[in-house]
Design a protein around this motif. Structure first.
Motif, PDB file in Angstrom:
ATOM      1  N   LEU A   5       0.937  -1.233  -0.013  1.00  0.00           N
ATOM      2  CA  LEU A   5      -0.122  -0.169   0.063  1.00  0.00           C
ATOM      3  C   LEU A   5       1.154   1.226   0.062  1.00  0.00           C
ATOM      4  O   LEU A   5       1.705   1.331   0.950  1.00  0.00           O
ATOM      5  CB  LEU A   5      -0.834  -0.104   1.408  1.00  0.00           C
ATOM      6  CG  LEU A   5      -2.087  -1.051   1.376  1.00  0.00           C
ATOM      7  CD1 LEU A   5      -2.698  -1.220   2.832  1.00  0.00           C
ATOM      8  CD2 LEU A   5      -3.152  -0.583   0.371  1.00  0.00           C
ATOM      9  N   ASP A   6       0.719   2.120  -1.086  1.00  0.00           N
ATOM     10  CA  ASP A   6       2.008   3.202  -1.308  1.00  0.00           C
ATOM     11  C   ASP A   6       1.165   4.455  -1.168  1.00  0.00           C
ATOM     12  O   ASP A   6       0.426   4.788  -1.976  1.00  0.00           O
ATOM     13  CB  ASP A   6       2.594   2.896  -2.769  1.00  0.00           C
ATOM     14  CG  ASP A   6       3.636   3.849  -2.967  1.00  0.00           C
ATOM     15  OD1 ASP A   6       4.150   4.457  -1.939  1.00  0.00           O
ATOM     16  OD2 ASP A   6       4.221   3.657  -4.155  1.00  0.00           O
ATOM     17  N   ARG A   7       1.279   5.101  -0.085  1.00  0.00           N
ATOM     18  CA  ARG A   7       0.713   6.406   0.295  1.00  0.00           C
ATOM     19  C   ARG A   7      -0.605   6.614  -0.335  1.00  0.00           C
ATOM     20  O   ARG A   7      -1.144   7.547  -0.961  1.00  0.00           O
ATOM     21  CB  ARG A   7       1.520   7.471  -0.252  1.00  0.00           C
ATOM     22  CG  ARG A   7       3.024   7.659   0.044  1.00  0.00           C
ATOM     23  CD  ARG A   7       3.777   8.386  -0.956  1.00  0.00           C
ATOM     24  NE  ARG A   7       4.248   7.707  -2.006  1.00  0.00           N
ATOM     25  CZ  ARG A   7       4.770   8.175  -2.918  1.00  0.00           C
ATOM     26  NH1 ARG A   7       5.504   9.485  -2.953  1.00  0.00           N
ATOM     27  NH2 ARG A   7       5.016   7.361  -4.079  1.00  0.00           N
ATOM     28  N   THR A  24       0.997   3.896   4.128  1.00  0.00           N
ATOM     29  CA  THR A  24       1.812   3.210   3.586  1.00  0.00           C
ATOM     30  C   THR A  24       2.030   1.908   4.380  1.00  0.00           C
ATOM     31  O   THR A  24       2.400   1.723   5.803  1.00  0.00           O
ATOM     32  CB  THR A  24       3.376   3.739   3.198  1.00  0.00           C
ATOM     33  OG1 THR A  24       3.094   4.698   2.258  1.00  0.00           O
ATOM     34  CG2 THR A  24       4.383   2.755   2.680  1.00  0.00           C
ATOM     35  N   TYR A  25       2.185   0.607   3.837  1.00  0.00           N
ATOM     36  CA  TYR A  25       2.176  -0.685   4.553  1.00  0.00           C
ATOM     37  C   TYR A  25       2.649  -1.549   3.491  1.00  0.00           C
ATOM     38  O   TYR A  25       2.265  -1.859   2.266  1.00  0.00           O
ATOM     39  CB  TYR A  25       0.974  -1.319   5.298  1.00  0.00           C
ATOM     40  CG  TYR A  25       1.078  -2.525   5.920  1.00  0.00           C
ATOM     41  CD1 TYR A  25       1.396  -2.404   6.935  1.00  0.00           C
ATOM     42  CD2 TYR A  25       0.812  -3.476   5.216  1.00  0.00           C
ATOM     43  CE1 TYR A  25       1.582  -3.640   7.962  1.00  0.00           C
ATOM     44  CE2 TYR A  25       0.774  -4.793   6.051  1.00  0.00           C
ATOM     45  CZ  TYR A  25       1.119  -5.001   7.273  1.00  0.00           C
ATOM     46  OH  TYR A  25       1.272  -5.954   8.161  1.00  0.00           O
ATOM     47  N   ALA A  58      -6.276   8.064  -3.685  1.00  0.00           N
ATOM     48  CA  ALA A  58      -4.941   8.398  -3.875  1.00  0.00           C
ATOM     49  C   ALA A  58      -4.080   7.462  -3.560  1.00  0.00           C
ATOM     50  O   ALA A  58      -4.416   6.412  -2.651  1.00  0.00           O
ATOM     51  CB  ALA A  58      -4.731   9.608  -3.228  1.00  0.00           C
ATOM     52  N   GLY A  59      -3.034   7.421  -4.174  1.00  0.00           N
ATOM     53  CA  GLY A  59      -2.002   6.298  -3.842  1.00  0.00           C
ATOM     54  C   GLY A  59      -2.158   5.045  -4.737  1.00  0.00           C
ATOM     55  O   GLY A  59      -3.030   5.038  -5.536  1.00  0.00           O
ATOM     56  N   ARG A  60      -1.110   4.236  -4.387  1.00  0.00           N
ATOM     57  CA  ARG A  60      -1.586   3.007  -5.283  1.00  0.00           C
ATOM     58  C   ARG A  60      -1.391   1.813  -4.459  1.00  0.00           C
ATOM     59  O   ARG A  60      -0.715   1.586  -3.316  1.00  0.00           O
ATOM     60  CB  ARG A  60      -0.139   2.739  -6.248  1.00  0.00           C
ATOM     61  CG  ARG A  60      -0.391   3.802  -7.405  1.00  0.00           C
ATOM     62  CD  ARG A  60       0.665   3.538  -8.621  1.00  0.00           C
ATOM     63  NE  ARG A  60       1.962   3.361  -8.074  1.00  0.00           N
ATOM     64  CZ  ARG A  60       2.922   2.737  -8.903  1.00  0.00           C
ATOM     65  NH1 ARG A  60       2.690   2.217  -9.886  1.00  0.00           N
ATOM     66  NH2 ARG A  60       4.063   2.591  -8.396  1.00  0.00           N
ATOM     67  N   LEU A  68       2.443  -4.389 -11.628  1.00  0.00           N
ATOM     68  CA  LEU A  68       0.897  -4.561 -11.680  1.00  0.00           C
ATOM     69  C   LEU A  68       0.453  -4.045 -10.496  1.00  0.00           C
ATOM     70  O   LEU A  68       0.838  -3.770  -9.366  1.00  0.00           O
ATOM     71  CB  LEU A  68       0.883  -5.860 -11.323  1.00  0.00           C
ATOM     72  CG  LEU A  68       1.264  -6.958 -12.569  1.00  0.00           C
ATOM     73  CD1 LEU A  68       1.019  -8.416 -12.155  1.00  0.00           C
ATOM     74  CD2 LEU A  68       0.253  -6.492 -13.680  1.00  0.00           C
ATOM     75  N   THR A  69      -0.835  -3.314 -10.571  1.00  0.00           N
ATOM     76  CA  THR A  69      -1.529  -2.594  -9.260  1.00  0.00           C
ATOM     77  C   THR A  69      -2.939  -3.293  -9.311  1.00  0.00           C
ATOM     78  O   THR A  69      -3.544  -4.230 -10.164  1.00  0.00           O
ATOM     79  CB  THR A  69      -1.561  -1.275  -9.806  1.00  0.00           C
ATOM     80  OG1 THR A  69      -2.844  -1.148 -10.798  1.00  0.00           O
ATOM     81  CG2 THR A  69      -0.666  -0.331 -10.013  1.00  0.00           C
ATOM     82  N   SER A  70      -3.691  -2.973  -8.211  1.00  0.00           N
ATOM     83  CA  SER A  70      -5.098  -3.900  -7.872  1.00  0.00           C
ATOM     84  C   SER A  70      -6.118  -3.678  -8.674  1.00  0.00           C
ATOM     85  O   SER A  70      -7.097  -4.260  -8.720  1.00  0.00           O
ATOM     86  CB  SER A  70      -5.318  -3.208  -6.467  1.00  0.00           C
ATOM     87  OG  SER A  70      -5.277  -2.074  -6.391  1.00  0.00           O
ATOM     88  N   VAL A  71      -5.915  -2.631  -9.835  1.00  0.00           N
ATOM     89  CA  VAL A  71      -6.823  -2.449 -10.714  1.00  0.00           C
ATOM     90  C   VAL A  71      -6.508  -3.551 -11.717  1.00  0.00           C
ATOM     91  O   VAL A  71      -7.531  -3.779 -12.851  1.00  0.00           O
ATOM     92  CB  VAL A  71      -7.073  -0.985 -11.512  1.00  0.00           C
ATOM     93  CG1 VAL A  71      -7.311  -0.124 -10.419  1.00  0.00           C
ATOM     94  CG2 VAL A  71      -5.672  -0.737 -12.038  1.00  0.00           C
ATOM     95  N   ASP A  72      -5.582  -4.057 -11.947  1.00  0.00           N
ATOM     96  CA  ASP A  72      -5.092  -4.924 -13.014  1.00  0.00           C
ATOM     97  C   ASP A  72      -5.592  -6.599 -12.617  1.00  0.00           C
ATOM     98  O   ASP A  72      -5.681  -7.069 -11.628  1.00  0.00           O
ATOM     99  CB  ASP A  72      -3.751  -5.117 -13.036  1.00  0.00           C
ATOM    100  CG  ASP A  72      -3.031  -3.699 -13.744  1.00  0.00           C
ATOM    101  OD1 ASP A  72      -3.564  -3.209 -14.690  1.00  0.00           O
ATOM    102  OD2 ASP A  72      -2.005  -3.698 -13.322  1.00  0.00           O
ATOM    103  N   ARG A  73      -6.262  -7.096 -13.631  1.00  0.00           N
ATOM    104  CA  ARG A  73      -6.719  -8.535 -13.545  1.00  0.00           C
ATOM    105  C   ARG A  73      -5.720  -9.595 -13.011  1.00  0.00           C
ATOM    106  O   ARG A  73      -5.888 -10.250 -12.153  1.00  0.00           O
ATOM    107  CB  ARG A  73      -7.293  -9.111 -14.722  1.00  0.00           C
ATOM    108  CG  ARG A  73      -7.988 -10.525 -14.659  1.00  0.00           C
ATOM    109  CD  ARG A  73      -8.576 -10.936 -15.935  1.00  0.00           C
ATOM    110  NE  ARG A  73      -9.133 -12.206 -15.949  1.00  0.00           N
ATOM    111  CZ  ARG A  73     -10.263 -12.608 -15.560  1.00  0.00           C
ATOM    112  NH1 ARG A  73     -10.933 -11.682 -15.082  1.00  0.00           N
ATOM    113  NH2 ARG A  73     -10.609 -13.943 -15.483  1.00  0.00           N
TER     114      ARG A  73
END
Length: 249
Positions: A5-7, A24-25, A58-60, A68-73
């Motif tokens: 978890l980025d900002r 952030t974690y 906000a953040g990613r 890869l981010t959480s919106v990617d399958r």
């Protein structure tokens, strides 16, 4: 592989205060991590963000060292998510349900069916594989959820309050299964119950009001216990000290 978890900032409604703000974690890349905290601390929100079921304002949320981010399958294929209520189909058998989830995650039908049998055996439910999920106990349903993760090669397993509502025996069986699985796949398990902090946990994170108060190996968490804490109550004492509920003595 680990999750980050980025900002991140997140709120459920635009008129609400953020549950998490600039948060952030990093999920440890191995072993069993216990995420402790009272109800309302933000644990379930954090887990939902990591699972990709909600998106940050906000953040990613991403796989570390990956685009890869959480919106990617493809991200969600790597992450197994067991919410507080296991979403099963009452008409499916345990094996049918596990195979269905594995198929949704990208396995072929034949491969999913084969792997469902193996996964159910790994969580001690081989004898229940032909039983409808509607007939399974709460503890058995949680183990079906773990089997779903094993059947599609998840790289990280997220468990949100998985022992809630289980009797002492079911809790013990479930924790034994989780511990065994965590030897192969990183597991992050949230709970508000100090009793879930078994000695075999590798890492403890303590969260309150959207902030991490402690993150480190289990022994470093227990070191916060009062000197006069009984041997079997050190986890409770450490929790109370870190939460500001009692002094260090």
């Amino acid at each position: 592989m680990t999750l980050l978890l980025d900002r991140v900032t997140f709120r459920y409604h635009r008129w609400d205060r953020p549950v998490l703000s600039g948060f952030t974690y990093e999920v440890p890349g191995s072993g069993l991590t216990i995420l402790l905290g009272p109800n309302g601390a933000g644990k379930s929100t954090m887990m939902s963000l990591l699972a990709g079921t909600v998106e940050p304002l906000a953040g990613r949320v991403r796989l570390k060292d990956s685009a890869l981010t959480s919106v990617d399958r493809e991200y969600r294929r790597h992450v197994a998510w067991l919410p507080q209520r296991v979403p099963t189909s009452r008409q499916l058998t345990a094996r049918e349900y596990v195979a269905y989830v594995a198929w949704l995650k990208g396995e072929s039908r034949a491969r999913a069916w084969e792997r469902a049998e193996t996964a159910l055996d790994q969580v001690g439910l081989a004898e229940q594989s032909a039983r409808r999920t509607a007939k399974l106990s709460g503890g058995q349903l949680r183990r079906v959820g773990i089997a779903c993760a094993l059947a599609h090669d998840a790289r990280v397993i997220l468990l949100d309050e998985p022992t809630a509502g289980l009797d002492p025996h079911q809790r013990t069986v479930f924790r034994d299964v989780v511990r065994e699985v965590a030897g192969r796949i990183p597991v992050l398990m949230s709970t508000h119950d100090i009793a879930d902090l078994a000695d075999e946990a590798d890492t403890v994170s303590l969260m309150d009001q959207g902030r991490i108060l402690h993150h480190g190996e289990t022994h470093s968490f227990l070191d916060h216990a009062r000197p006069d804490a009984a041997p079997g109550r050190r986890a409770e004492s450490a929790y109370a000290v870190l939460m500001g509920l009692e002094g260090t003595g």
